[in-house]
Design a protein around this motif. Structure first.
Motif, PDB file in Angstrom:
ATOM      1  N   VAL A  54       0.824  -1.207   0.000  1.00  0.00           N
ATOM      2  CA  VAL A  54       0.000   0.000   0.000  1.00  0.00           C
ATOM      3  C   VAL A  54       0.859   1.259   0.000  1.00  0.00           C
ATOM      4  CG1 VAL A  54      -1.614   1.353   1.417  1.00  0.00           C
ATOM      5  CG2 VAL A  54      -1.981  -1.078   1.040  1.00  0.00           C
ATOM      6  N   ILE A  55       2.027   1.227   0.633  1.00  0.00           N
ATOM      7  CA  ILE A  55       2.809   2.449   0.816  1.00  0.00           C
ATOM      8  C   ILE A  55       3.287   2.992  -0.533  1.00  0.00           C
ATOM      9  CG2 ILE A  55       5.070   1.385   1.145  1.00  0.00           C
ATOM     10  CD1 ILE A  55       5.326   3.320   3.586  1.00  0.00           C
ATOM     11  N   GLY A  56       3.304   4.302  -0.686  1.00  0.00           N
ATOM     12  CA  GLY A  56       3.655   4.937  -1.954  1.00  0.00           C
ATOM     13  C   GLY A  56       2.514   5.794  -2.450  1.00  0.00           C
ATOM     14  N   ASP A  57       2.727   6.491  -3.565  1.00  0.00           N
ATOM     15  CA  ASP A  57       1.653   7.309  -4.140  1.00  0.00           C
ATOM     16  C   ASP A  57       0.514   6.405  -4.569  1.00  0.00           C
ATOM     17  OD1 ASP A  57       2.969   9.600  -3.689  1.00  0.00           O
ATOM     18  OD2 ASP A  57       3.852   9.740  -5.724  1.00  0.00           O
ATOM     19  N   ILE A  58      -0.678   6.850  -4.261  1.00  0.00           N
ATOM     20  CA  ILE A  58      -1.801   5.937  -4.436  1.00  0.00           C
ATOM     21  C   ILE A  58      -2.052   5.606  -5.905  1.00  0.00           C
ATOM     22  CG2 ILE A  58      -3.612   7.723  -4.529  1.00  0.00           C
ATOM     23  CD1 ILE A  58      -5.237   5.782  -2.691  1.00  0.00           C
ATOM     24  N   ASP A  59      -1.742   6.533  -6.843  1.00  0.00           N
ATOM     25  CA  ASP A  59      -2.102   6.266  -8.235  1.00  0.00           C
ATOM     26  C   ASP A  59      -0.890   5.969  -9.118  1.00  0.00           C
ATOM     27  OD1 ASP A  59      -1.043   8.694  -8.061  1.00  0.00           O
ATOM     28  OD2 ASP A  59      -2.641   9.766  -9.149  1.00  0.00           O
ATOM     29  N   ASP A  60       0.265   5.735  -8.494  1.00  0.00           N
ATOM     30  CA  ASP A  60       1.476   5.505  -9.291  1.00  0.00           C
ATOM     31  C   ASP A  60       1.811   4.012  -9.323  1.00  0.00           C
ATOM     32  OD1 ASP A  60       3.832   5.448 -10.526  1.00  0.00           O
ATOM     33  OD2 ASP A  60       4.817   6.968  -9.276  1.00  0.00           O
ATOM     34  N   PRO A  61       1.644   3.366 -10.488  1.00  0.00           N
ATOM     35  CA  PRO A  61       1.883   1.910 -10.576  1.00  0.00           C
ATOM     36  C   PRO A  61       3.326   1.539 -10.217  1.00  0.00           C
ATOM     37  CG  PRO A  61       0.705   2.687 -12.501  1.00  0.00           C
ATOM     38  CD  PRO A  61       1.127   3.914 -11.739  1.00  0.00           C
ATOM     39  N   VAL A  62       4.219   2.472 -10.361  1.00  0.00           N
ATOM     40  CA  VAL A  62       5.617   2.164 -10.086  1.00  0.00           C
ATOM     41  C   VAL A  62       5.818   1.877  -8.602  1.00  0.00           C
ATOM     42  CG1 VAL A  62       7.958   3.081 -10.209  1.00  0.00           C
ATOM     43  CG2 VAL A  62       6.314   3.582 -12.018  1.00  0.00           C
ATOM     44  N   HIS A  63       4.998   2.494  -7.738  1.00  0.00           N
ATOM     45  CA  HIS A  63       5.175   2.324  -6.305  1.00  0.00           C
ATOM     46  C   HIS A  63       4.550   1.051  -5.757  1.00  0.00           C
ATOM     47  CE1 HIS A  63       5.728   6.937  -5.722  1.00  0.00           C
ATOM     48  NE2 HIS A  63       6.663   6.376  -6.491  1.00  0.00           N
ATOM     49  N   HIS A  64       3.838   0.316  -6.612  1.00  0.00           N
ATOM     50  CA  HIS A  64       3.092  -0.838  -6.081  1.00  0.00           C
ATOM     51  C   HIS A  64       3.442  -2.094  -6.868  1.00  0.00           C
ATOM     52  CE1 HIS A  64       0.921   2.059  -3.712  1.00  0.00           C
ATOM     53  NE2 HIS A  64       0.692   2.760  -4.824  1.00  0.00           N
ATOM     54  N   ASN A  65       4.039  -3.038  -6.188  1.00  0.00           N
ATOM     55  CA  ASN A  65       4.570  -4.226  -6.840  1.00  0.00           C
ATOM     56  C   ASN A  65       3.528  -5.340  -6.855  1.00  0.00           C
ATOM     57  OD1 ASN A  65       5.867  -6.620  -7.432  1.00  0.00           O
ATOM     58  ND2 ASN A  65       7.839  -5.831  -6.684  1.00  0.00           N
ATOM     59  N   GLU A  66       3.326  -5.930  -8.058  1.00  0.00           N
ATOM     60  CA  GLU A  66       2.295  -6.963  -8.142  1.00  0.00           C
ATOM     61  C   GLU A  66       2.707  -8.222  -7.377  1.00  0.00           C
ATOM     62  OE1 GLU A  66       1.650  -8.581 -11.986  1.00  0.00           O
ATOM     63  OE2 GLU A  66       3.651  -8.076 -12.709  1.00  0.00           O
ATOM     64  N   PHE A  67       3.995  -8.499  -7.308  1.00  0.00           N
ATOM     65  CA  PHE A  67       4.434  -9.678  -6.549  1.00  0.00           C
ATOM     66  C   PHE A  67       4.102  -9.521  -5.067  1.00  0.00           C
ATOM     67  CE2 PHE A  67       6.876 -10.197 -10.354  1.00  0.00           C
ATOM     68  CZ  PHE A  67       6.879 -11.568 -10.540  1.00  0.00           C
TER      69      PHE A  67
END
Lengths: 603, 128
Positions: B23-36
């Motif tokens: 969850v941590i990171g900018d809410i709408d930036d895909p780069v901050h959220h890892n699918e793994f």
């Protein structure tokens, strides 16, 4: 016209006030039924295989995502989680759509081979655990207990708890079913509860395999439900019955308790707990035998009225006076010998056990042996009682006694219901079927305390009186056992009649039954008893007066009962019967006719 | 020390930490959220749920409920991700990413409750 709705409510209200439907005076103990639902029991046992499946899937999916592949054009391509999960879902469940979206590389195929075995093992593990759980004895018992507890808790009508589903329990439950009463059953044997499921009953009776000595089982089986009106202990073990009486008396002092007890010692101990009705079939049969010796018609009446609903009028049997032979001096034989001697009969006893030294009439030996039987000299006796607990011995003794003296009055104890056909075929005058005696006794007591009181007072009447009553019942109601019901003349039981009686008028019973109404046939109802205060009047005649607060026991066909209920509940029907006038039943017409008659008075 | 308690606490904490990490990171930036990380969070949450099966106590029931909530939210997030990535013409837009992360954020809240319960349970357990 009688308002049918009024009669309907009258019946409902009366049903609610039935003697069995007493409200519990005290707090009902709560049932110790397991609160945990079976689904969580399953889940807990399935924990390991479920974690296994989650892990195997996760490993397989992750592997597919990590291993590089190529698309149709040969460019490097990686599977997403979505496709990997999709692929594993159809592969693990052996549906197998093939390699989607692109043909796999050899590295991917190696991984898929591995994952197929992994997930198949996972599923086999889970399914195997589930199946073994479903076959597990303890688990099935938990499910049966839970289902039973739910069904008992859901009972919304008054019901009785029957502990022990042997011969007696089966007879009783069948009769209760016929009388449209609910029951729950406890028994220690699985076979009997299985039989209960197959029994041809109108309403399903919940049954549980459990030890009735455990208070928790009795609570689940009904003592925890405020609608439980009676507990009936019918197991073949006196100690167990005592435990049931104890539990019921301590946990639910408001329910009525019935128990079968053969040992007088146990019966006494039962009496210490509340006020249970203890039935000893052998003692009771001896009492009946004495009634039958005194007054054959009274006996016939008792036998009929305490029988199962709809049973036929039994034939009249005269018990001869003279010398009797009793073979078998056990629990039953002992009672019968004492009762016969109390009636002044000479009794010869055949018993293989140790003889009492002071009893010269005792012949030591087996009644089945011809020479022993010959010593008892059946040729000069009037009656023979085969009282052993062995059906084959009883039958053979009956046959040889009859060969020696065809005129003997024959009584046998019938032990196993499977031998009933044999005892019927051999043609007895009386058969003692302990289970039937107990079932009749409990049924009469429970369904109608008033009827029981009536039956109890019969032996004090003479034979001619009983014979006349039998004839009257047959004339009015036919040869099948009529309905017998109780009416209390109060606001709830007979609103219309009570209004009438409150006006200071008195009504002879005959008029109430329509005997003097012009141009009408009377109701085919036989009044059996009137109870006023502590006084009971047997078969009140047509001139007997009826007062508010009286309690009546009537016998009659169902149709007559319906009409009679209307007379008690509806003013219109009452006036038609008592005055012979048809009054308007609607409010408007009643007002109009009252206004009309008032105007007429003034004029 | 009880191995069962260690495993139990491990999975509950791991579920919460993985969830937090995703969850941590900018809410709408895909780069901050890892699918793994989302995948791992789903798997660990499922395992934690199964571990909680069959505890008869009141606190056990709440434990199970929080885990079921977290599962529901994380699976919903995964479905949104899969739908956005494969079924939508634009792929993962900032809008889709925000939905995914907010769903996962809800799951994080449930996981935090789970951890709090674990701590409360531990504190109320008196050592003898």
């Amino acid at each position: 016209m009688t308002n049918p709705l009024l009669a309907f409510w009258q019946r409902i209200l009366q049903a609610e006030r039935a003697p069995g439907a007493r409200r519990p005076a005290q707090r009902v103990p709560s049932s110790p039924a397991p609160r945990e639902s079976t689904i969580f029991l399953v889940l807990r046992r399935m924990r390991a295989p479920l974690i296994g499946i989650v892990v195997f899937y996760a490993v397989s999916v992750l592997g597919l995502v990590l291993i590089p592949g190529v698309d149709d054009a040969g460019r490097p391509w990686r599977m997403g989680f979505f496709h990997a999960f999709y692929f594993m879902s159809y592969t693990a469940t052996t549906i197998g759509f093939g390699e989607i979206p692109h043909a796999f590389t050899d590295a991917q195929r190696m991984w898929v081979t591995f994952s197929i075995y992994l997930t198949v093992v996972g599923w086999a593990w889970a399914v195997g655990t589930l199946l073994s759980l479903l076959q597990d004895h303890g688990f099935r018992r938990a499910i049966a207990l839970r289902r039973f507890a739910v069904r008992v808790r859901a009972l919304r009508e008054p019901f009785v708890l029957v502990a022990g589903y042997g011969q007696t329990g089966q007879r009783l439950v069948r009769s209760l079913d016929m009388l449209d009463r609910r029951a729950t059953v406890l028994d220690i044997e699985q076979d009997r509860i299985d039989d209960l499921g197959l029994a041809p009953l109108v309403v399903d009776v919940p049954g549980l395999v459990a030890d009735a000595r455990v208070p928790g089982h009795l609570l689940i089986a009904g003592l925890a439900n405020p609608r439980c009106t009676a507990a009936i202990a019918l197991t073949n073990d006196d100690e167990v019955n005592l435990a049931i009486v104890m539990t019921a008396a301590l946990l639910r002092p408001d329910v009525r308790v019935f128990a079968r007890a053969v040992a007088p010692r146990i019966a006494q101990r039962m009496q210490a707990f509340g006020n249970p009705t203890v039935v000893d079939p052998f003692d009771r049969f001896g009492d009946y035998l004495r009634v039958a010796i005194h007054s054959p018609s009274s006996f016939r009446l008792i036998e009929w009225l305490s029988g199962a609903p709809g049973s036929r009028l039994p034939r009249l049997r005269e018990v001869p006076r003279g010398r009797w032979i009793v073979s078998g001096h056990g629990r039953f034989g002992g009672h019968v010998v004492a009762d016969l001697r109390a009636e002044g009969m000479e009794v010869t006893v055949i018993e293989p056990g140790t003889p009492a030294a002071d009893d010269p009439s005792m012949i030591v030996g087996y009644g089945t042996e011809p020479e022993v039987l010959a010593r008892a000299d059946p040729a000069t006796a009037v009656g023979f009682i085969a009282a052993t607990d062995n059906d084959t011995a009883n039958l053979s003794m009956i046959a040889s006694a009859r060969a020696a003296n065809p005129g003997l009055f024959l009584i046998a104890r019938e032990n196993a219901p499977s031998n009933h056909a044999l005892f019927r075929a051999i043609g007895l005058d009386f058969a003692l079927i302990a289970s039937r005696v107990v079932a009749h006794e409990v049924l009469a007591h429970m369904t109608s305390p008033l009827l029981y009181r009536f039956l109890e007072s019969l032996p004090r009447r003479d034979d001619a009186w009983a014979s006349a009553l039998v004839a009257r019942l047959v004339r009015e109601c036919g040869e099948r056992l009529p309905d017998m019901w109780r009416v209390r003349l109060d606001d709830a039981g007979a609103p219309a009649l009570v209004d009438w009686l409150a006006d200071g008028r008195s009504v002879p019973l005959g008029l109430l039954l329509g005997k003097r109404a012009r141009g009408r046939s009377h109701l085919r109802i036989v009044p059996l008893m009137r109870v006023r205060g502590d006084d009971a009047l047997l078969t009140p005649d047509d001139d007997a007066d009826v007062a508010a607060g009286d309690e009546f026991l009537f016998a009659g066909r169902g149709e007559a009962r319906l009409v009679f209920n209307a007379v008690l509940a509806s003013e219109t029907a009452r006036d038609r019967v008592l005055l012979g006038v048809d009054r308007p039943s609607g409010w408007v017409w009643r007002r109009l006719s009252r206004a009309g008659s008032a105007a007429g008075d003034r004029a | 020390m009880n191995l069962e308690k260690v495993v139990f606490g491990f999975f509950i904490l791991l579920a919460a930490t993985l969830n937090f990490g995703f969850v941590i990171g900018d809410i709408d930036d895909p780069v901050h959220h890892n699918e793994f990380e989302l995948f791992a969070a789903v798997v660990v949450n499922l395992i934690a749920t199964v571990l909680k099966f069959g505890d008869r106590t009141q606190i056990g029931a709440i434990h199970l409920a929080t885990s079921l909530v977290a599962d529901l939210q994380l699976i919903a997030a995964s479905i949104v991700w899969a739908y956005a990535a494969y079924a939508m013409p634009d792929g993962i837009t900032p809008h889709a990413m925000a939905s995914i992360v907010s769903l996962a954020g809800g799951a994080l809240f449930a996981n935090v409750v789970s951890v709090v319960l674990l701590v409360v349970e531990t504190l109320s357990f008196h050592r003898r």
